[in-house]
Write an enzyme that holds these catalytic residues in place. Structure first.
Site, PDB file in Angstrom:
ATOM      1  N   ASP A 108       0.787  -1.159  -0.039  1.00 22.09           N
ATOM      2  CA  ASP A 108      -0.129   0.029   0.010  1.00 22.09           C
ATOM      3  C   ASP A 108       0.945   1.200   0.093  1.00 22.09           C
ATOM      4  O   ASP A 108       1.754   1.459   0.757  1.00 22.09           O
ATOM      5  CB  ASP A 108      -0.848  -0.012   1.139  1.00 22.09           C
ATOM      6  CG  ASP A 108      -1.691   1.188   1.340  1.00 22.09           C
ATOM      7  OD1 ASP A 108      -2.642   1.548   0.435  1.00 22.09           O
ATOM      8  OD2 ASP A 108      -1.709   2.036   2.258  1.00 22.09           O
TER       9      ASP A 108
ATOM     10  N   GLU B 100       1.695  -0.146  -4.975  1.00 20.79           N
ATOM     11  CA  GLU B 100       0.745   0.727  -5.127  1.00 20.79           C
ATOM     12  C   GLU B 100       1.722   2.086  -5.445  1.00 20.79           C
ATOM     13  O   GLU B 100       2.084   2.738  -4.331  1.00 20.79           O
ATOM     14  CB  GLU B 100      -0.311   0.839  -4.015  1.00 20.79           C
ATOM     15  CG  GLU B 100      -1.424   2.089  -4.538  1.00 20.79           C
ATOM     16  CD  GLU B 100      -2.358   2.524  -3.347  1.00 20.79           C
ATOM     17  OE1 GLU B 100      -3.578   2.522  -3.754  1.00 20.79           O
ATOM     18  OE2 GLU B 100      -1.733   2.479  -2.304  1.00 20.79           O
TER      19      GLU B 100
END
Length: 702
Positions: free
Chosen positions: A350, A386
């Protein structure tokens, strides 16, 4: 308590970090560069009463350590750290606050929100510069000593090649909480992932890799609970080692291991979505529950010259300082723990751009990336980033080092815009379906580095992409101000559900075209759980706080006529991809000849003529033919032809080159699929549709 607590701890060792049981006792080791003293607090089996408090007797290289003889698995404990409380210099020690071990493998009891959790006095005129002397132990979960014992049997990692990988993104709770074929006490837990019917569903779709949203313990944010909501997604990490307690059933940690073992036995990999860019404790006004109380100035990135405040490149109040060697060590230890103790096959990071930040900004050669890529365990796993955060220079799509794949939001947005019918999208569409070479064809990277998707947990579901023009996030309690406003979606005539047959037909066509684009583009396809049978979130594109039927996967849809047909269609798409090397992602295609007169990649217009350079600039052109070809190891030439009609009206496509008897494999304009020969030199393709032809019918599809 089955042993007598001594007056003092033995010195023990500064390694390994955390609580380690050796059969005769437990060694405790915790990092703090600035603490003056750290105490080990021992609790009764219920976690309510503190029955012992012993200082860690030694500190080596800034690691505090001690050994407790005769202690063993099941012991509940926490820490108290003594030191200066001087927020303006970055110090926030408060020994009145019980702290979770950063290396805790298991947690006992929930966090109960209380003003006592905060290191400062809530409501004080001095804000976080004030000091709170209330004991927080009753509000805190306790760390638990564990022993990792599990019979893995003959478990083997599937090691699915990237070129054959198909990812399915799912939420542990949401994927099973509504399944009536699973025992109620197992729904929403790791144990449900081992359910044979769920595994059969994944295999039927052609899924090779299950990507789970955060499974490590996370905070239920106070502001959400006060609004009657809950943190559903889990991107507020509390512990980087302990699984989320709500996902555990009677088998404890082994529930997760059993699920991984059964998925592996079916040939399915398991990837974890991990959050190392921040913790759930927020900014300077957040609670003191672990890192902040142990060594705030080391664990977090603070504003230089004004260390009271946190650098916030994550949008979550703080940024973990992975440039610090001990913090980086913790992240690496956490990754190896999941990889080795639970045999996880890879990780999706993330806000990966945050992890790659050094003092000068994002650096593909940062210590974080270098540490992973040299690691003999982690470097062999699937690594996905990401590639953005909200800090300066935070958008880094395509700039990660070799060895990492990246979520490609340009694929998502570009493909949505093309199928919505936006002008001037043909060239970008071609770039996206050919592996986004403009972004990834550097440093010997492969097309698989592009994770191709049109829907993920963050944003509209696929059903909502074709059903809503606007976001509808009112249920989140933020007056619909949260979430992205531009979703490149189209409701095709009516906002939300409708009974209009014409609109439903058009929505179905666009849905199937979007799915075909994901499945057959160069790169790694990713599906959002439930998209294969039409799951909707009623237009909510930021359902992070919706732990209810809005977010949960409704498996009744899979049994409906439309849902079953869509799932069968997805299965056909993945079967076509699997049967043709030319559709996989082993290398970028550049129009090189693979057989006399046949190139690995060629572009044509609807007349069957090669597209000249200036034709790509035609803003109103929405038709395209792409031909891919490969020569197999057995000397067999495979040719796949995709006819793409992004316009509204049907178009006749004339086949390019020498006349072949093409085999029709996919026609996205129809819900039902049938293989047949196409002997004519041309074919009508309805609007908003994709047709896939090949020079042979794969044996698996006969």
């Amino acid at each position: 308590m089955f042993f007598e607590i001594p007056d003092r701890l033995l010195p023990g060792r500064p390694f390994p970090m955390g609580a380690s049981y050796d059969g005769q006792g437990v060694n405790f080791a915790v990092f703090s560069a600035s603490a003056e003293k750290i105490e080990l607090c021992i609790f009764d089996a219920a976690g309510r009463k503190e029955v012992g408090r012993l200082p860690l007797p030694d500190c080596t290289d800034e690691v505090w350590h001690g050994y407790l003889p005769e202690a063993g698995p099941g012991l509940l404990y926490g820490y108290r750290a003594y030191g200066p409380y001087d927020p303006q210099r970055g110090y926030r020690f408060n020994h009145h606050k019980l702290l979770l071990d950063p290396y805790a493998r298991l947690m006992s009891g929930p966090l109960r929100w209380s003003d006592a959790l905060f290191g400062y006095r809530l409501g004080s005129a001095r804000g976080d510069l004030s000091f709170d002397r209330r004991d927080s132990a009753q509000a805190m979960p306790k760390s638990v000593v564990v022993e990792d014992l599990f019979n893995w049997g003959g478990d083997q990692r599937p090691y699915v090649p990237w070129s054959k990988t198909v990812i399915y993104e799912a939420h542990v709770r949401g994927i099973s909480i509504l399944r009536d074929d699973i025992r109620p006490d197992l729904r929403g837990t790791f144990a449900a992932l081992a359910n044979p019917r769920f595994i059969e569903h994944l295999l039927g779709l052609g899924v090779t890799t299950l990507e789970l949203m955060p499974v490590n313990a996370f905070l239920q944010d106070r502001f959400l609970l006060e609004k009657g909501l809950r943190n559903y997604w889990g991107y507020s990490p509390f512990s980087f080692f302990a699984p989320e307690p709500a996902y555990l059933s009677g088998g404890g940690l082994n529930d997760m291991r059993l699920a991984v073992r059964r998925l592996h036995a079916a040939g399915i990999e398991v990837i974890l979505d991990v959050v190392y860019n921040h913790t759930g404790s927020g900014n300077e006004y957040g609670p003191t529950i672990s890192f902040r109380g142990l060594d705030n100035a080391s664990y977090f990135r603070l504003v230089p010259g004004n260390e009271r405040y946190y650098i916030n490149e994550t949008g979550c109040g703080n940024t973990l300082n992975v440039s610090h060697p001990r913090v980086l060590q913790m992240v690496m230890d956490s990754l190896r723990y999941w990889a080795e103790s639970f045999r996880i096959d890879g990780f999706r990071f993330d806000l990966g751009a945050t992890l790659g930040r050094e003092g000068t900004g994002f650096d593909p050669g940062s210590g974080f990336f270098d540490a992973i890529l040299q690691d003999p365990v982690l470097s062999r796993l699937k690594l996905i980033s990401e590639p953005w955060d909200i800090g300066p220079g935070g958008y880094q799509l395509g700039n990660h080092p070799p060895g990492f794949a990246e979520w490609n939001d340009k694929f998502r947005d570009g493909v949505r815009r093309f199928w919505r019918g936006d002008p001037g999208q043909r060239a970008d569409f071609a770039a996206r379906i050919s592996g986004s070479a403009d972004l990834f064809n550097r440093r010997r990277r492969k097309p698989w580095a592009s994770i191709n998707y049109v829907a993920s947990h963050d944003g509209f579901t696929l059903q909502d992409v074709v059903s809503y023009n606007e976001k509808h996030n009112e249920a989140n309690g933020e007056n619909n101000n949260d979430g992205h406003s531009e979703n490149y979606s189209n409701n095709w005539g009516t906002e939300g559900p409708t009974g209009d047959p014409a609109i439903l037909d058009l929505r179905g066509r666009v849905q199937r075209a979007l799915l075909a684009t994901v499945a057959l583009a160069q790169g790694t396809p990713m599906l959002l759980a439930g998209d294969e049978f039409g799951r909707s979130q009623q237009g909510n594109n930021n359902a992070y706080c919706q732990d209810n039927t809005l977010s949960w996967v409704d498996w009744n849809l899979a049994q409906s006529e439309d849902g079953a047909a869509l799932s069968k269609y997805v299965c056909r798409l993945m079967e076509v991809r699997r049967c043709f090397d030319a559709l996989q992602s082993q290398r970028f295609q550049h129009g090189e000849e693979v057989a006399p007169g046949v190139r690995d990649l060629a572009w044509f217009d609807e007349r069957g003529e090669e597209l000249p350079p200036d034709a790509w600039q035609n803003p109103e052109a929405r038709a395209l033919m792409v031909q891919r070809a490969s020569m197999g190891n057995e000397g067999r030439l495979d040719i796949v032809l995709m006819l793409v009609n992004g316009g509204h009206d049907a178009i006749e496509f004339r086949f390019p080159g020498e006349r072949l008897t093409w085999q029709l494999l996919i026609d996205s304009s129809a819900a039902a699929q049938a293989v047949r020969a196409v002997e004519e030199p041309a074919m009508m393709v309805p609007g908003h549709s994709v047709v896939v032809l090949a020079n042979r019918i794969p044996e698996a599809m006969r």
